[in-house]
Scaffold this active site. Structure first.
Site, short mmCIF file in Angstrom:
data_model
loop_
_atom_site.label_atom_id
_atom_site.label_comp_id
_atom_site.label_asym_id
_atom_site.label_seq_id
_atom_site.Cartn_x
_atom_site.Cartn_y
_atom_site.Cartn_z
N ASP A 132 -8.60 -4.17 -6.87
CA ASP A 132 -8.25 -3.54 -5.59
C ASP A 132 -8.88 -2.15 -5.52
O ASP A 132 -8.76 -1.35 -6.45
CB ASP A 132 -6.72 -3.44 -5.51
CG ASP A 132 -6.21 -2.95 -4.15
OD1 ASP A 132 -7.02 -2.45 -3.34
OD2 ASP A 132 -5.01 -3.06 -3.91
N HIS B 82 -7.02 -6.35 -0.88
CA HIS B 82 -5.90 -5.41 -0.81
C HIS B 82 -4.73 -6.08 -0.10
O HIS B 82 -4.80 -6.37 1.09
CB HIS B 82 -6.37 -4.17 -0.04
CG HIS B 82 -5.35 -3.07 0.05
ND1 HIS B 82 -4.84 -2.43 -1.05
CD2 HIS B 82 -4.76 -2.49 1.14
CE1 HIS B 82 -4.00 -1.49 -0.66
NE2 HIS B 82 -3.92 -1.52 0.66
N SER C 235 0.84 -1.19 0.00
CA SER C 235 0.00 0.00 0.00
C SER C 235 0.88 1.26 0.00
O SER C 235 1.70 1.43 -0.89
CB SER C 235 -0.96 -0.06 1.19
OG SER C 235 -2.05 0.81 1.02
#
Length: 617
Positions: A529, A558, A298
């Site tokens: 995602d 994710h 991320s």
């Protein structure tokens, strides 16, 4: 942006729920940001199995054909909804015109700090009780300058954790450093994952090293308000707010900024992505590593990519899992707009899944009817919060997690069905804020806000935010205004914003002469995602010509490393153990969709609802 627990926060998102509750960890879906002690507390409340997978179990099907390779010069078109910062071409020109402010002085500062860190090393000892990390994991600290332009000035300490490689010494390859995202998430619990089945091959070759970035946890923690105020519940979250609600939203954002300034003082300016990348360079040196092996998820993909641009000769191997779009003109305002659109699509994926299992949940036979059931619950909670603490904001945040991880699909559907049939307890268990997490959640949110507001320009007029997001909410109402609530403090941020680095463009940070080429890196992305939309992975793929993109098609969880997709895990293992990539791109079939269980399953470990989003009335 809002994002999720080992993989998490914003990312640019990486970017809005409570850090610990939404960061999805590799392998298990349990939050790396959460301590073992907190996990035990959660388990006592009948919330989780520490080995719960990040998604439904099952082997991947035959992979579809790999995507066609696009030109490395391809540039995405800016969305039509915003013109506040000019065209992408204008923004790109500005980004490449010069190095980041203070770059020369900061470059000298980071070199000095790294030399000193290499000389001192890290004294690893038994972890403090506050970390709740048991032997054989050990902990230490590394000192970094608060301001790299003044390396002999004030320093802060970053906490570091480590567990040694389990394999023969002859096969060990050094340290593997991990960051779960955020900004604002801690990776201190990462060494715990060395014992998980999905990571054992890599753990045999590498020391697993986690750390808390500056401002996070016990690394010079940042705070902007009292945790009890941050965790206030119940709160409201209308998908189409009134003018009065918007005025309260603005007032709360301004008050939050005042709290950040009052509590942090001059240090507030030094919580940035650039400094996170510089800290990573000092950590590399302190660990005694000539070159860095790093996995970032991320938001961790963004500052990892910034590191690779600043220090390409120091990169050994890098895995970027769930990739933030690094285009300078998208950091961070447009990235958040994109995220709201992606969450709408993923929200529809969940509703369609629930509709296919109407015989189990009785919430509707179409996604529209499932949405009607959700709206019915939202209206009811608006009149009478469940348990006195679950209002519409807590409902929305709880169901937002269905966009992060398939493991939430069944628990969320069961909780909604039970609530509508007169039993509020499953919904309260799913959505109520956990007072024990309030301090960590407030800390993570403060770091998130400071980094994103400092990193880049944001629209400075409320009229721009209101225009863009009112239009966006007409087609993506689920997440849009909660994303606004999360990020609106940046509209009133008193510090001069930075200029995002043009990732992959080495001339942006100095002459190419004498620079070492960046070795191949591995990118991972789920095609659906929501927290870090797939376009971001393609953007970084184009910016790093030697990179390899592994796509989990038709999947949306994710964070994909360590999950149930053996195809993805094989590519990661091969790369980390040998340095080989699967070529320019590779495709993996999706993990199977969740299957409703005969009885309610324990919630994922990150299943407790994070605190209310700051700024929401």
């Amino acid at each position: 942006m809002r994002a999720a627990a080992l993989y998490g926060i914003l990312g640019p998102l990486s970017l809005s729920l409570s850090m610990s509750a939404l960061l999805a960890t590799p392998a298990t879906g349990r939050p790396l940001a959460a301590s073992t002690a907190r996990a035990a507390t959660t388990a006592a409340a009948s919330t989780p199995s520490v080995t719960a997978p990040a998604g439904a179990a099952g082997a991947p099907l035959t992979a579809p054909a790999a995507p066609a390779t696009r030109s490395a010069s391809a540039v995405p078109v800016a969305p039509a909804w915003s013109s506040w910062s000019g065209s992408p071409a204008t923004a790109a020109t500005a980004a490449t015109a010069a190095a980041p402010p203070g770059d020369a002085a900061s470059a000298r500062g980071v070199a000095l700090a790294a030399r000193r860190a290499a000389e001192r090393g890290i004294a690893f000892r038994r972890c403090p009780r506050a970390e709740a990390l048991a032997a054989p994991i050990t902990c230490g600290k590394v000192s970094v300058p608060l301001d790299y332009a003044r390396p002999r000035g004030k320093h802060i300490s970053l906490t570091v954790s480590r567990v040694g490689a389990t394999g023969p010494k002859a096969r060990r390859q050094g340290a593997l450093v991990y960051n779960p995202g955020g900004p604002g998430a801690s990776g201190m619990a990462f060494p715990e994952y060395a014992a998980e089945r999905a990571f054992r091959r890599v753990a045999a070759a590498y020391d697993f090293v986690g750390y808390a970035p500056r401002g996070v946890g016990r690394s010079a923690p940042l705070s902007c308000q009292r945790p009890s105020a941050y965790a206030k519940a119940p709160t409201s979250s209308p998908p189409h707010p009134t003018a009065a609600f918007k005025r309260r939203l603005v007032a709360r954002a301004r008050a939050y900024v005042r709290g950040c300034v009052r509590r942090a003082g001059r240090a507030l300016a030094h919580y940035t992505t650039l400094n996170n990348a510089r800290d990573l360079e000092v950590l590399r040196a302190a660990l005694g590593q000539r070159r860095l092996t790093f996995v970032g998820a991320s938001y961790g993909t963004y500052y990892g990519a910034v590191y690779a641009t600043l220090f390409p000769g120091r990169v050994r191997r890098m895995v970027f899992d769930s990739v933030v779009n690094p285009a300078p003109w998208r950091i961070w305002y447009r990235d958040n707009l994109d995220q709201s659109v992606a969450f709408e699509r993923r929200w529809r994926d969940w509703r369609r899944w629930v509709a296919r299992h109407h015989a189990v949940y009785h919430l509707g036979t179409t996604d529209a009817r499932v949405l009607a059931s959700y709206e019915k619950a939202r209206r009811r909670l608006g009149h009478k919060p469940a348990g006195g603490v679950v209002g519409t904001a807590q409902l929305q945040s709880a169901f937002l997690r269905t966009g992060y991880n398939d493991a939430y699909w069944d628990p969320a559907a069961r909780a909604l069905a039970a609530y509508l049939h007169g039993d509020p307890e499953p919904l309260i268990a799913l959505a109520a804020p956990d007072p024990a997490q309030a301090a960590d959640d407030e800390n993570g949110n403060a770091v998130y806000t400071a980094v994103e507001c400092n990193d880049a320009p944001w629209p400075r007029t409320w009229a721009t935010w209101n225009r863009d997001n009112t239009a966006l909410a007409r087609r993506a109402p689920f997440e849009t205004w909660d994303n606004v609530a999360m990020n609106l403090p940046c509209a009133f941020w008193p510090l001069k914003p930075g200029r995002p680095l043009d990732v992959g463009h080495l001339e942006a940070v100095g002459p190419r002469t004498g620079r070492v080429a960046l070795p191949p890196v591995l990118l991972l992305s789920a095609e659906r995602d929501a927290a870090t939309p797939y376009a971001g992975a393609k953007e970084l793929w184009h910016r790093l010509p030697g990179s390899s993109l592994v796509t989990e098609w038709k999947a949306g969880t994710h964070g994909v490393w360590g999950g149930p997709n053996d195809c993805v895990n094989r590519h990661v293992d091969t790369y980390l153990l040998t340095g080989r990539t699967p070529g320019r791109s590779a495709a993996c079939a999706p993990r199977p969709e969740p299957v409703p269980l005969p009885a309610p399953a324990p919630l994922p470990e990150s299943g407790k609802q994070p605190a209310a989003i700051p700024g929401t009335p």
